[in-house]
Design an enzyme around this catalytic site. Sequence first.
Site, PDB file in Angstrom:
ATOM      1  N   ARG A   1      53.019  65.155  17.371  1.00  0.00           N
ATOM      2  CA  ARG A   1      53.024  64.014  16.122  1.00  0.00           C
ATOM      3  C   ARG A   1      53.057  62.569  16.806  1.00  0.00           C
ATOM      4  NH1 ARG A   1      57.254  65.811  13.501  1.00  0.00           N
ATOM      5  NH2 ARG A   1      55.648  67.366  12.617  1.00  0.00           N
TER       6      ARG A   1
ATOM      7  N   CYS B   1      60.859  71.684  16.687  1.00  0.00           N
ATOM      8  CA  CYS B   1      60.207  70.298  16.546  1.00  0.00           C
ATOM      9  C   CYS B   1      61.184  69.497  17.707  1.00  0.00           C
ATOM     10  CB  CYS B   1      60.342  69.647  15.342  1.00  0.00           C
ATOM     11  SG  CYS B   1      59.772  68.120  15.323  1.00  0.00           S
TER      12      CYS B   1
ATOM     13  N   CYS C   1      61.742  70.935   7.154  1.00  0.00           N
ATOM     14  CA  CYS C   1      62.295  70.749   8.375  1.00  0.00           C
ATOM     15  C   CYS C   1      63.490  69.916   8.366  1.00  0.00           C
ATOM     16  CB  CYS C   1      60.981  69.934   9.137  1.00  0.00           C
ATOM     17  SG  CYS C   1      61.660  69.089  10.642  1.00  0.00           S
TER      18      CYS C   1
ATOM     19  N   CYS D   1      69.408  53.621  17.832  1.00  0.00           N
ATOM     20  CA  CYS D   1      69.501  54.032  16.725  1.00  0.00           C
ATOM     21  C   CYS D   1      70.035  52.897  15.722  1.00  0.00           C
ATOM     22  CB  CYS D   1      70.051  55.309  16.640  1.00  0.00           C
ATOM     23  SG  CYS D   1      70.012  56.118  14.992  1.00  0.00           S
TER      24      CYS D   1
ATOM     25  N   CYS E   1      73.750  56.498  20.284  1.00  0.00           N
ATOM     26  CA  CYS E   1      72.349  56.401  20.704  1.00  0.00           C
ATOM     27  C   CYS E   1      71.676  54.856  20.932  1.00  0.00           C
ATOM     28  CB  CYS E   1      71.521  57.243  20.106  1.00  0.00           C
ATOM     29  SG  CYS E   1      72.123  58.729  19.549  1.00  0.00           S
TER      30      CYS E   1
HETATM   31  N1  SAM Z   1      71.311  62.649  13.981  1.00  0.00           N
HETATM   32  C1  SAM Z   1      70.562  63.533  14.373  1.00  0.00           C
HETATM   33  C2  SAM Z   1      69.890  63.556  15.842  1.00  0.00           C
HETATM   34  O1  SAM Z   1      70.095  62.572  16.274  1.00  0.00           O
HETATM   35  O2  SAM Z   1      69.467  64.364  16.413  1.00  0.00           O
HETATM   36  C3  SAM Z   1      68.837  63.438  13.552  1.00  0.00           C
HETATM   37  C4  SAM Z   1      68.605  62.209  13.079  1.00  0.00           C
HETATM   38  S1  SAM Z   1      67.896  61.056  14.504  1.00  0.00           S
HETATM   39  C5  SAM Z   1      67.733  59.690  13.613  1.00  0.00           C
HETATM   40  C6  SAM Z   1      66.408  61.565  14.719  1.00  0.00           C
HETATM   41  C7  SAM Z   1      65.593  60.873  15.747  1.00  0.00           C
HETATM   42  O3  SAM Z   1      64.922  60.007  15.525  1.00  0.00           O
HETATM   43  C8  SAM Z   1      66.404  60.756  17.098  1.00  0.00           C
HETATM   44  O4  SAM Z   1      66.381  61.826  18.038  1.00  0.00           O
HETATM   45  C9  SAM Z   1      65.035  59.964  17.843  1.00  0.00           C
HETATM   46  O5  SAM Z   1      64.417  60.425  18.802  1.00  0.00           O
HETATM   47  C10 SAM Z   1      64.577  59.233  16.639  1.00  0.00           C
HETATM   48  N2  SAM Z   1      64.945  57.707  16.471  1.00  0.00           N
HETATM   49  C11 SAM Z   1      65.832  57.305  16.095  1.00  0.00           C
HETATM   50  N3  SAM Z   1      65.996  55.952  16.051  1.00  0.00           N
HETATM   51  C12 SAM Z   1      64.572  55.570  16.660  1.00  0.00           C
HETATM   52  C13 SAM Z   1      63.987  54.305  16.603  1.00  0.00           C
HETATM   53  N4  SAM Z   1      64.532  53.373  16.516  1.00  0.00           N
HETATM   54  N5  SAM Z   1      62.886  54.123  17.132  1.00  0.00           N
HETATM   55  C14 SAM Z   1      62.084  55.534  17.591  1.00  0.00           C
HETATM   56  N6  SAM Z   1      62.886  56.704  17.386  1.00  0.00           N
HETATM   57  C15 SAM Z   1      63.938  56.779  16.746  1.00  0.00           C
HETATM   58 FE1  SF4 Z   2      72.124  59.334  17.323  1.00  0.00          FE
HETATM   59 FE2  SF4 Z   2      71.028  57.929  15.088  1.00  0.00          FE
HETATM   60 FE3  SF4 Z   2      71.043  60.775  15.496  1.00  0.00          FE
HETATM   61 FE4  SF4 Z   2      73.219  59.462  15.054  1.00  0.00          FE
HETATM   62  S1  SF4 Z   2      71.690  59.239  13.543  1.00  0.00           S
HETATM   63  S2  SF4 Z   2      72.935  61.018  16.424  1.00  0.00           S
HETATM   64  S3  SF4 Z   2      72.947  57.490  16.168  1.00  0.00           S
HETATM   65  S4  SF4 Z   2      69.668  59.216  16.682  1.00  0.00           S
END
Ligand code: SAM
Ligand code: SF4
Length: 319
Positions: free
Chosen positions: A265, A193, A133, A65, A62
């Site tokens: 949110r 959510c 959650c 991320c 992603c």
């Molecule tokens: N790994 C799982 C997933 O991706 O579904 C759960 C954790 S992931 C960090 C949860 C959410 O955080 C992501 O779907 C994304 O929408 C949000 N997210 C992650 N990094 C971000 C960032 N730098 N800025 C804003 N939202 C972020």
């Molecule tokens: Fe994507 Fe980060 Fe969630 Fe991994 S933790 S699936 S890199 S949003």
Amino acid sequence: MPESHIVTNLRWSRDDVAALLALPFPELLFRAMSVHRENFDPVRVQISTLLSIKTGGCPEDCGYCPQAAGHETGTKAGKLMEVEAVLREARAAKEKGAARFCMGAAWRSPKEHDLDTVCEMVAGVKALGMESCVTLGMLSGVQAQKLKDAGLDYYNHNLDTSPEYYGKVISTRTYQDRLDTLGAVRDAGINVCCGGIVGMGEDETDRAGLIATLASLPVPPESVPINALVAVEGTPLAKAEPIDAIEFVRVVAAARITMPKSYVRLSAGREAMSDEAQALCFMAGANSIFHGDKLLTTKNATVPHDEALFARLGMRAES
Ligand code: SAM
Ligand code: SF4
Ligand code: DTB
């Protein structure tokens, strides 16, 4: 657009949502405020606290991320936390006024023995009298049912952006993968959510596509996080142009109008947002925040800052 769209949950087309986003700002805000007060007390805000229970080292790519293993962001990969350590954090969050405790793991999908541990955490959070959650990546129907049986209230799984822009941000899974997990969560009877991120270089059509997709799910998500990208050094989106605050408020307002009964949110990105922009978001229908100094790996608006902001605005936490 027929008036009836505003009060009933008919399906929303991308054009309908694009038309909302393009309204004169006072008109858009008035409509969002009207829908908000028909469905909620506009001075109350639902408070959630986030904890990263398994940080970094994620195999997905992603682009936003900091926890993706392939991005050099300095985020240290850790193991899944112990149940007792998580419950200590949940107790502390409850004392600070959080009604919901959200646990996030940097997984593509949970392994079976890890899921058992998360189920213990969910049961423990419930026993404290808080809503639970989790966000753990992709789930099968059987896994969703296990979480439901443990007492899980909400599963967070974001669509992030429009179906068209998705492939520009993530290559290791598809939009359909996301929709399949959302279906499994819904079928298991867990509240959904689901929201997205703005400020990833997408255009207004993509924002309309995201909101239209969310509002047209068979049942709209109970909770809709709207994140402003937290641009983290080392991620492919580190240099993304920050979203204009007014554009951000427009997205919040469109979410409120199209999903009248959902909690919207004001999620990541508050640390970089002015108090005035946040106030506009609350007026536009945002009625939930993450409270606490940290999101998963990045900074959140601080607790004293939020307390001062709520006092200035005469707003209160939902009990
Ligand atoms: N790994 C799982 C997933 O991706 O579904 C759960 C954790 S992931 C960090 C949860 C959410 O955080 C992501 O779907 C994304 O929408 C949000 N997210 C992650 N990094 C971000 C960032 N730098 N800025 C804003 N939202 C972020
Ligand atoms: Fe994507 Fe980060 Fe969630 Fe991994 S933790 S699936 S890199 S949003
Ligand atoms: C959501 O939509 N936003 C939260 C929560 N769901 C899990 C996560 C925001 C993460 C921001 C980047 C970080 O702190 O790592």
